[in-house]
Design a protein around this motif. Structure first.
Motif, PDB file in Angstrom:
ATOM      1  N   ASP A 131       5.812  42.152 -31.583  1.00  0.00           N
ATOM      2  CA  ASP A 131       4.459  42.370 -31.073  1.00  0.00           C
ATOM      3  C   ASP A 131       3.826  41.039 -30.674  1.00  0.00           C
ATOM      4  O   ASP A 131       3.105  40.964 -29.668  1.00  0.00           O
ATOM      5  CB  ASP A 131       3.597  43.062 -32.125  1.00  0.00           C
ATOM      6  N   GLN A 132       4.093  39.993 -31.442  1.00  0.00           N
ATOM      7  CA  GLN A 132       3.544  38.677 -31.116  1.00  0.00           C
ATOM      8  C   GLN A 132       4.140  38.151 -29.816  1.00  0.00           C
ATOM      9  O   GLN A 132       3.434  37.542 -28.997  1.00  0.00           O
ATOM     10  CB  GLN A 132       3.827  37.690 -32.252  1.00  0.00           C
TER      11      GLN A 132
ATOM     12  N   ILE B  62       1.667  38.512 -22.442  1.00  0.00           N
ATOM     13  CA  ILE B  62       0.482  38.995 -21.727  1.00  0.00           C
ATOM     14  C   ILE B  62      -0.490  37.852 -21.490  1.00  0.00           C
ATOM     15  O   ILE B  62      -1.082  37.727 -20.403  1.00  0.00           O
ATOM     16  CB  ILE B  62      -0.184  40.134 -22.519  1.00  0.00           C
ATOM     17  N   ASP B  63      -0.647  36.988 -22.491  1.00  0.00           N
ATOM     18  CA  ASP B  63      -1.572  35.862 -22.355  1.00  0.00           C
ATOM     19  C   ASP B  63      -1.118  34.873 -21.288  1.00  0.00           C
ATOM     20  O   ASP B  63      -1.933  34.300 -20.564  1.00  0.00           O
ATOM     21  CB  ASP B  63      -1.713  35.128 -23.697  1.00  0.00           C
ATOM     22  N   GLN B  64       0.191  34.646 -21.169  1.00  0.00           N
ATOM     23  CA  GLN B  64       0.693  33.639 -20.231  1.00  0.00           C
ATOM     24  C   GLN B  64       0.990  34.211 -18.849  1.00  0.00           C
ATOM     25  O   GLN B  64       1.076  33.476 -17.871  1.00  0.00           O
ATOM     26  CB  GLN B  64       1.977  33.018 -20.776  1.00  0.00           C
ATOM     27  N   TYR B  65       1.137  35.525 -18.766  1.00  0.00           N
ATOM     28  CA  TYR B  65       1.641  36.114 -17.522  1.00  0.00           C
ATOM     29  C   TYR B  65       0.620  36.010 -16.400  1.00  0.00           C
ATOM     30  O   TYR B  65      -0.542  36.352 -16.581  1.00  0.00           O
ATOM     31  CB  TYR B  65       2.010  37.572 -17.756  1.00  0.00           C
ATOM     32  N   LYS B  66       1.016  35.531 -15.263  1.00  0.00           N
ATOM     33  CA  LYS B  66       0.142  35.385 -14.105  1.00  0.00           C
ATOM     34  C   LYS B  66       0.579  36.297 -12.972  1.00  0.00           C
ATOM     35  O   LYS B  66       0.312  36.021 -11.807  1.00  0.00           O
ATOM     36  CB  LYS B  66       0.145  33.918 -13.634  1.00  0.00           C
ATOM     37  N   GLY B  67       1.246  37.367 -13.282  1.00  0.00           N
ATOM     38  CA  GLY B  67       1.758  38.257 -12.251  1.00  0.00           C
ATOM     39  C   GLY B  67       0.666  38.831 -11.381  1.00  0.00           C
ATOM     40  O   GLY B  67       0.765  38.846 -10.150  1.00  0.00           O
ATOM     41  N   SER B  68      -0.423  39.298 -12.005  1.00  0.00           N
ATOM     42  CA  SER B  68      -1.494  39.897 -11.218  1.00  0.00           C
ATOM     43  C   SER B  68      -2.125  38.854 -10.303  1.00  0.00           C
ATOM     44  O   SER B  68      -2.464  39.124  -9.156  1.00  0.00           O
ATOM     45  CB  SER B  68      -2.549  40.507 -12.139  1.00  0.00           C
TER      46      SER B  68
END
Length: 462
Positions: free
Chosen positions: A253-254, A260-266
């Motif tokens: 989960d971590q 999610i915190d690092q992802y810049k896909g959007s």
């Protein structure tokens, strides 16, 4: 896992035949569609039939009808990872941590599911889980027909679908192609991390963003920005940085929180859409662009990117469009080689009576509350003339606010209501002897003009 921000920006001309069928309401469009699907399924071959329905409720209705008509066919309804598990509604289709956040950021979950080579997720049906997740169970199905909602047309086909031998699109689909939610901060457009090294776009970003900051909020001025749209910009579109995150079936989960915190896909996709929109301005010299909107929020300058997506190339196959009120020229924006056949029939058991002395708008009901009583009086008189043998005598179609008020006041026995936005394509009331339509639904004029400008790729003067 690598994210390609340009993967969904293809506007390639479709090579398979696209047939549009326009029929009179009540002329048996649904039955004809069922017959076509059955004949195609019987021919077999490597692949499945994809049926695209306006929304999930109608898709469930269509599933029940098709299964009843064709018990010899294997027919399934596709449910996305965020939908409730039909068997265990307290769970999502995918049971992994923060699945809603993963989906909303466009992070594919395939690597989380795992594989035979890398090992499966603990919730996967192939991992001998006590209660496997519904999504993994769905991936093991091989039906003759997959039923999906319209919005699936504009996303990549799930790999477990296999090739599509035929796609049938029921009712108007183009509103599902419209997106007004994509946005990006102007500061993010200038962020070096968004580009490959020595990108021409990065050098251009400073000048373009300065112009944008000096413009008033609203649709941006074409004349100021179109000068930057040139061949060099177009050739540099693929220098937007591709982003990858490290997720696998054993991720904790971590790990998912960190991804999610690092992802810049959007942001990568939004950045690609921004520069693609700038490139389109080469054909525009005056007015305001419909697909670049400036908004200032809490001191931040944001560019909103309303746009229409094209059907994803992974669904490429012969196509049939079915719609009694098909907007042909609009549909040709998505399917260039659309050929239309009109089948007009006289429906002897149907007659129409139109009362035109009032628009019966929502404003009128608010301004003149007695309008409710006038409508109920008509409903009561008509209902008294219909036999009690009918389970439902009258279906009253109106706006949602009017529906709620009429239900509060009280309708005659065996009279039901349905509101606009929940009527498209439904066959639930095909045996009702009388339908009364109160008013009509219209999107705001500015919204209609914006969507028309987006479809036509032309400037829009507010």
């Amino acid at each position: 896992m690598t994210y390609d921000p340009f993967a969904d920006l293809s506007c390639a001309v479709r090579k398979h035949a696209v047939k549009g069928i326009i029929t009179s309401p009540g002329a048996g469009k649904t039955r004809s569609m069922h017959s076509l699907v059955n004949e195609t399924a019987k021919r077999g071959g490597n692949g499945t039939i994809g049926m695209f329905i306006p929304d999930l409720n109608l898709a469930k209705e269509q599933l029940a009808e098709l299964r009843a008509d064709f018990p010899h066919l294997n027919i399934e309804l596709y449910l996305g990872i965020r939908q409730p598990d039909p068997t265990f509604p307290k769970h999502k289709m995918c049971r992994r941590h923060r699945v809603d956040d993963l989906a909303s950021r466009g992070i594919p979950i395939k690597s989380l599911c795992g594989s035979k080579q890398t090992g499966y997720c603990q919730h996967h049906a192939n991992a001998s889980a006590a209660t496997p997740c519904a999504y993994s169970q769905q991936t093991l199905k091989t039906p003759d027909i997959w039923i999906c909602t319209h919005v699936m047309l504009f996303n990549k086909s799930p790999e477990f679908f296999g090739p599509t031998t035929l796609k049938v699109i029921d009712e108007s689909f183009f509103r599902s192609a419209y997106s007004s939610q994509l946005s990006i901060e102007v500061d993010e457009i200038e962020n070096k991390k968004g580009y490959r090294k020595d990108s021409y776009l990065l050098n251009l970003a400073h000048h373009v963003c300065n112009h944008i900051r000096n413009m008033p909020d609203g649709h941006l001025d074409v004349s100021v920005l179109s000068g930057y749209a040139n061949n060099r910009l177009v050739s540099a579109l693929d220098t937007v940085a591709k982003v990858s995150v490290n997720l696998k079936s054993s991720s904790t989960d971590q790990d998912i929180d960190d991804a999610i915190d690092q992802y810049k896909g959007s942001q990568s996709y939004a950045l690609a859409m921004f520069w693609s929109s700038i490139a389109l301005l080469a054909r525009m010299h005056i007015g305001h662009t419909p697909f670049l909107v400036k908004k200032t929020d809490s001191g931040k300058t944001i560019i909103e990117l309303p746009h229409f997506s094209h059907p994803h190339q992974s669904w490429e196959s012969p196509t049939v469009l079915l719609d009694s009120t098909m907007p042909v020229e609009v549909n040709k924006k998505f399917f260039k080689n659309l050929e239309v056949e009109r089948i007009d029939t006289q429906v002897s058991h149907t007659r129409y009576i139109q009362i035109t002395d009032s628009l019966l708008s929502k404003t009128q009901f608010t301004r003149t509350p007695s309008t409710y009583n006038q409508v109920l009086e008509i409903v009561t008189v008509v209902a008294s003339q219909i036999s009690d043998a009918h389970p439902t005598k009258i279906l009253l179609a109106c706006s949602k606010t009017v529906e709620a008020k009429l239900q509060q006041i009280g309708l005659p026995n065996k009279c039901e209501t349905i509101h606009y936005g929940a009527v498209t394509g439904s066959n639930k009331y095909n045996d009702v002897p009388c339908i009364i339509v109160v008013g009509r639904i219209e999107i705001p004029i500015k919204q209609a003009e914006l969507q028309a400008a987006l479809l036509d790729e032309r400037p829009w003067n507010m």
